[in-house]
Each structure stands twice: as C-alpha cells, then as structure tokens.
Design an enzyme around this catalytic site. Structure first.
Site, PDB file in Angstrom:
ATOM      1  N   GLY A  19      67.682  53.031  38.934  1.00 16.04           N
ATOM      2  CA  GLY A  19      67.057  51.755  39.228  1.00 16.04           C
ATOM      3  C   GLY A  19      67.401  50.660  38.245  1.00 16.04           C
ATOM      4  O   GLY A  19      68.019  49.657  38.592  1.00 16.04           O
ATOM      5  N   HIS A  20      67.022  50.833  36.972  1.00 16.24           N
ATOM      6  CA  HIS A  20      67.144  49.750  36.009  1.00 16.24           C
ATOM      7  C   HIS A  20      68.592  49.319  35.812  1.00 16.24           C
ATOM      8  O   HIS A  20      68.933  48.129  35.959  1.00 16.24           O
ATOM      9  CB  HIS A  20      66.531  50.159  34.663  1.00 16.24           C
TER      10      HIS A  20
ATOM     11  N   HIS B  69      58.551  54.484  42.819  1.00 22.42           N
ATOM     12  CA  HIS B  69      57.506  55.117  42.015  1.00 22.42           C
ATOM     13  C   HIS B  69      56.281  54.209  42.074  1.00 22.42           C
ATOM     14  O   HIS B  69      56.113  53.339  41.229  1.00 22.42           O
ATOM     15  CB  HIS B  69      57.978  55.308  40.574  1.00 22.42           C
TER      16      HIS B  69
ATOM     17  N   HIS C 267      67.273  58.413  34.936  1.00 24.68           N
ATOM     18  CA  HIS C 267      66.740  57.592  33.862  1.00 24.68           C
ATOM     19  C   HIS C 267      67.882  57.086  32.972  1.00 24.68           C
ATOM     20  O   HIS C 267      68.598  57.877  32.364  1.00 24.68           O
ATOM     21  CB  HIS C 267      65.701  58.320  32.998  1.00 24.68           C
TER      22      HIS C 267
ATOM     23  N   GLU D 152      58.297  59.076  43.824  1.00 28.48           N
ATOM     24  CA  GLU D 152      57.957  59.679  42.537  1.00 28.48           C
ATOM     25  C   GLU D 152      56.516  59.340  42.170  1.00 28.48           C
ATOM     26  O   GLU D 152      56.010  58.275  42.528  1.00 28.48           O
ATOM     27  CB  GLU D 152      58.862  59.119  41.428  1.00 28.48           C
TER      28      GLU D 152
ATOM     29  N   ASN E 298      66.779  53.331  43.222  1.00 28.10           N
ATOM     30  CA  ASN E 298      65.385  53.107  42.873  1.00 28.10           C
ATOM     31  C   ASN E 298      65.086  51.607  42.950  1.00 28.10           C
ATOM     32  O   ASN E 298      65.749  50.802  42.293  1.00 28.10           O
ATOM     33  CB  ASN E 298      65.114  53.641  41.461  1.00 28.10           C
TER      34      ASN E 298
ATOM     35  N   ARG F 141      56.303  36.339  41.052  1.00 29.70           N
ATOM     36  CA  ARG F 141      55.830  35.194  41.813  1.00 29.70           C
ATOM     37  C   ARG F 141      55.147  35.687  43.075  1.00 29.70           C
ATOM     38  O   ARG F 141      55.441  36.767  43.577  1.00 29.70           O
ATOM     39  CB  ARG F 141      56.998  34.275  42.206  1.00 29.70           C
TER      40      ARG F 141
END
Length: 250
Positions: A223-224, A44, A200, A76, A8, A19
């Site tokens: 992703g995170h 997403h 998640h 998503e 992700n 930026r």
C-alpha cells in the site's frame, strides 16, 4: 507461479479522508489497479475509520464481483467480534488476521503463536467455515517452532511481516541478513503446508530479492510504497512496475 500483487487501498483512503470530498476515489483507483493486472485489493478497516471506512467495503466487494470476478478481496484486521462479523457480512476471499492494537498507526509485529495459538483456533475455524481463506500475520524471524504453532491453528497461510526488511533500504548487509530470516521462516511454513504471503514496506527495489529467496511466495500486499510511486508514475503504471518486481512477465 509468479507472486501475485494485492493493492492495499488504505493510503488512498487516508488521503481522501483529509477533506470531506469523494476524491481520490478508493473505488476508482481500485478499478485502475485491477485493470492494470493487480490480482486483488486489500484493506485494513480500523474502528476509528481513519483510512478505509466501513462504507467502502460493500463498494469494493461490488467492484470485484461485478467487474473483476477473478480478483480477490483481502480484509486485514484484529480479530475482534466486530471485525469477524464484518468479514462474515462482506465475505472476502481472504482474511488476514493481525495482532495489533486498533490504536496503532500500522501493523508492526506478528502474532506470538505460543501465547495466542489457542485463541486463534476457533476464530480461524469460524472464518474458514464461511469459505474464507485465513492468513495470520507472522514475524519473519526464522522461528520454526512458531511456524508449527501457526499451522496448528488451522490457518491456510501466514503473511510475513516485512517491515524490518523494508527498513533496511540504506543498509544492504543488514537487509541481506533480514531477508535470510524471512526466507527461513517461509521455508518452514512451506514445509508445514502453509502458503506464504508477505507485506509491509515493500518496494520495486526490494521485492525482486524477496521473490528470489522465496520463489513460492503466493502474494504480496502493498500500500504505502505503491501509493507513493503512484503519485509519480500513476496508478496503472505503478501496478505494472510492481508486477514486474514480483516476477510477472508483462
């Protein structure tokens, strides 16, 4: 088959957007992830474009088509008319529908299939008519009846919301309890003929147990945690670490 990894890119895009500069490059890091063996890329796009921008989508589509034709693009989003039209334009291999309000910071719950099942049926049919696989974000709470209602929408897969599982990083006992509920939900889905994805707050630490409990888990979208690890290990090595955590032999 080992669980596939879809990277992700939202967190990469959010960092770029701090930026008015072109780096970090969403396309460039997506390329590195695919070169390192990721099976696909996930985004997403939200209406406010606070991370992935609409202009990123054709770039990612072209990256996959031109350089990694075996990879998949997963988009998503909440099934608004604008989102559906966007999917029809970009033609991802998979669309993951989520029930969250566009203003939310991130997705934090699955569909209430009792309330939304009838609404979802024509949407699922519309996307599948265009050749896209459809996955529905679902709570991993062991609700067998909800899984049957998800199947009735015509969807191909559900994506288990694993946020509560990821939140148990400091509570092993509770984590085991949440994992079992996820497993029961997956068991019910597989019995109904639905494929199972998950996503998640997944990490290299909690992925192996999830894959052991759900050995037929098709795909995880991360992703995170993956982006956080990439700051320490680099994107290529991080993708390899997550692939190993998925049970892939590399």
């Amino acid at each position: 088959m080992p669980t596939k990894l879809s990277v992700n890119l939202n967190a990469v895009a959010m960092l770029r957007n701090r930026r008015d500069l072109p780096w970090p490059s969403v396309e460039g890091l997506g390329r590195i992830a695919l070169q390192a063996g990721a099976a696909g890329l996930t985004v997403h796009p939200r209406p406010d474009q606070r991370h992935i921008r609409f202009s990123d989508l054709p770039v990612i589509r072209a990256l996959i088509d031109d350089e990694f034709p075996a990879a998949e693009f997963n988009i998503e989003g909440y099934p608004s008319e604008d989102f559906l039209a966007l999917c029809e334009k970009i033609e991802p291999e998979q669309v993951t529908l989520v029930p969250d309000d566009p203003s939310q910071a991130t997705s934090d719950h699955g569909f209430d299939f009792r309330a939304s099942g009838e609404m979802l049926k024509p949407i699922v049919a519309r996307l599948k008519k265009k050749g896209m696989r459809v996955s529905l974000f679902a709570d991993g709470d062991g609700d067998v009846e909800a899984v049957k209602l998800a199947k009735a929408t015509g969807a191909d897969r559900i994506e288990l919301y694993t946020g509560p599982y990821g939140g148990c990083f400091d509570d092993t006992q509770h984590g085991a309890e949440v994992l079992e509920l996820l497993g029961r939900t997956a068991d019910a889905a597989l019995t109904e003929g639905l494929g199972v994805n998950a996503g998640h707050d997944l990490t290299v630490g909690n992925l192996p147990a999830l894959v052991r409990r759900i050995p037929n888990l098709a795909e995880v979208s991360i992703g995170h945690g993956l982006t956080a690890d990439a700051l320490e290990y680099g994107m290529a090595e991080t993708v390899r670490r997550f692939r190993r955590a998925c049970g892939q032999a590399i």
